[in-house]
Design a protein around this motif. Structure first.
Motif, PDB file in Angstrom:
ATOM      1  N   LYS A 137     -84.146   0.851 100.051  1.00 44.23           N
ATOM      2  CA  LYS A 137     -84.882  -0.251 100.667  1.00 44.23           C
ATOM      3  C   LYS A 137     -84.568  -0.274 102.156  1.00 44.23           C
ATOM      4  O   LYS A 137     -83.406  -0.162 102.554  1.00 44.23           O
ATOM      5  N   LEU A 138     -85.606  -0.421 102.956  1.00 48.58           N
ATOM      6  CA  LEU A 138     -85.470  -0.536 104.397  1.00 48.58           C
ATOM      7  C   LEU A 138     -85.812  -1.979 104.752  1.00 48.58           C
ATOM      8  O   LEU A 138     -86.907  -2.457 104.436  1.00 48.58           O
ATOM      9  N   PHE A 139     -84.874  -2.689 105.393  1.00 54.29           N
ATOM     10  CA  PHE A 139     -84.999  -4.119 105.641  1.00 54.29           C
ATOM     11  C   PHE A 139     -85.322  -4.425 107.099  1.00 54.29           C
ATOM     12  O   PHE A 139     -84.859  -3.734 108.007  1.00 54.29           O
ATOM     13  N   GLN A 140     -86.047  -5.524 107.295  1.00 49.65           N
ATOM     14  CA  GLN A 140     -86.453  -5.978 108.621  1.00 49.65           C
ATOM     15  C   GLN A 140     -85.248  -6.372 109.478  1.00 49.65           C
ATOM     16  O   GLN A 140     -85.227  -6.093 110.672  1.00 49.65           O
TER      17      GLN A 140
ATOM     18  N   ARG B 129     -93.003   8.311  99.668  1.00 47.44           N
ATOM     19  CA  ARG B 129     -93.124   8.383 101.127  1.00 47.44           C
ATOM     20  C   ARG B 129     -93.924   7.187 101.627  1.00 47.44           C
ATOM     21  O   ARG B 129     -94.787   6.683 100.916  1.00 47.44           O
ATOM     22  N   GLU B 130     -93.670   6.777 102.849  1.00 54.06           N
ATOM     23  CA  GLU B 130     -94.449   5.712 103.486  1.00 54.06           C
ATOM     24  C   GLU B 130     -94.839   6.192 104.885  1.00 54.06           C
ATOM     25  O   GLU B 130     -93.995   6.293 105.772  1.00 54.06           O
ATOM     26  N   PRO B 131     -96.132   6.502 105.086  1.00 51.44           N
ATOM     27  CA  PRO B 131     -96.561   7.090 106.357  1.00 51.44           C
ATOM     28  C   PRO B 131     -96.682   6.106 107.517  1.00 51.44           C
ATOM     29  O   PRO B 131     -96.703   6.523 108.668  1.00 51.44           O
TER      30      PRO B 131
ATOM     31  N   LYS C  26     -80.517   0.243 102.579  1.00 52.32           N
ATOM     32  CA  LYS C  26     -79.599   0.162 101.444  1.00 52.32           C
ATOM     33  C   LYS C  26     -80.124   0.999 100.273  1.00 52.32           C
ATOM     34  O   LYS C  26     -81.296   0.931  99.935  1.00 52.32           O
ATOM     35  N   PHE C  27     -79.224   1.777  99.685  1.00 51.84           N
ATOM     36  CA  PHE C  27     -79.545   2.607  98.526  1.00 51.84           C
ATOM     37  C   PHE C  27     -79.183   1.886  97.248  1.00 51.84           C
ATOM     38  O   PHE C  27     -78.176   1.164  97.203  1.00 51.84           O
ATOM     39  N   TYR C  28     -79.972   2.104  96.195  1.00 50.04           N
ATOM     40  CA  TYR C  28     -79.729   1.516  94.880  1.00 50.04           C
ATOM     41  C   TYR C  28     -79.727   2.642  93.851  1.00 50.04           C
ATOM     42  O   TYR C  28     -80.768   3.202  93.549  1.00 50.04           O
ATOM     43  N   CYS C  29     -78.528   2.969  93.343  1.00 43.07           N
ATOM     44  CA  CYS C  29     -78.390   4.068  92.377  1.00 43.07           C
ATOM     45  C   CYS C  29     -78.033   3.543  91.006  1.00 43.07           C
ATOM     46  O   CYS C  29     -77.415   2.542  90.859  1.00 43.07           O
TER      47      CYS C  29
ATOM     48  N   ILE D 288     -89.323  -2.678 102.732  1.00 46.78           N
ATOM     49  CA  ILE D 288     -90.129  -1.622 102.119  1.00 46.78           C
ATOM     50  C   ILE D 288     -89.223  -0.909 101.133  1.00 46.78           C
ATOM     51  O   ILE D 288     -88.099  -0.533 101.478  1.00 46.78           O
ATOM     52  N   THR D 289     -89.700  -0.730  99.906  1.00 44.30           N
ATOM     53  CA  THR D 289     -88.930  -0.038  98.877  1.00 44.30           C
ATOM     54  C   THR D 289     -89.562   1.316  98.618  1.00 44.30           C
ATOM     55  O   THR D 289     -90.769   1.416  98.405  1.00 44.30           O
ATOM     56  N   LEU D 290     -88.737   2.360  98.659  1.00 42.05           N
ATOM     57  CA  LEU D 290     -89.195   3.714  98.351  1.00 42.05           C
ATOM     58  C   LEU D 290     -88.467   4.201  97.104  1.00 42.05           C
ATOM     59  O   LEU D 290     -87.244   4.311  97.101  1.00 42.05           O
TER      60      LEU D 290
END
Length: 139
Positions: A99-102, A118-120, A136-139, A111-113
């Motif tokens: 997740k990429l946070f504001q 991919r998110e262009p 942040k990574f979620y494994c 935005i969650t990938l």
């Protein structure tokens, strides 16, 4: 003794290349007299496996263009990495969700990938145009 030093330097260089930190005790760790040099190789393999799980490639511009870098660990504040409020596209190359946070500290719009996603163009998402401040990574 010289081989141990070379192995320790190699492990540290590998860790830095992967963006990971060695434990504080790693610099003083030496195999016991009856041990083997597999200890350093084991730690290096663990770091490599972790980096393979956590891997997001980010780009300064939309459509995967211009300046780019790869992150393999959580980033609470991208200002420390020179990437605060500059990411416009990304691709998840790892095995974990990212997740990429504001805002810094994993807050705000996001935005969650998923794995392989991919998110262009982050500008297509409310609050995310050149606004990413933490990852942040979620494994």
């Amino acid at each position: 003794m010289r081989i141990r030093l070379i192995a320790a330097v190699g492990a540290a260089a590998t860790a830095l290349t992967l963006g990971a930190a060695l434990p504080a005790s790693a610099s003083n760790a030496q195999p016991s007299a009856g041990g083997s040099h597999a200890v350093a190789a084991h730690h290096t393999a663990d770091l490599g496996a972790l980096a393979a799980k956590r891997k997001v490639k980010v780009y300064q511009d939309a459509k995967y263009d211009n300046r780019r870098t790869v992150f393999t660990s959580n980033r609470r504040d991208l200002d420390n990495d020179g990437w605060d409020n500059t990411i416009s596209s990304a691709e998840n190359l790892g095995k974990c969700k990212v997740k990429l946070f504001q805002h810094a500290g994993y807050h705000g719009a996001r935005i969650t990938l998923e794995r392989g996603e991919r998110e262009p163009h982050f500008g297509d998402h409310s609050g995310m145009h050149d606004s990413t401040s933490s990852i942040k990574f979620y494994c």
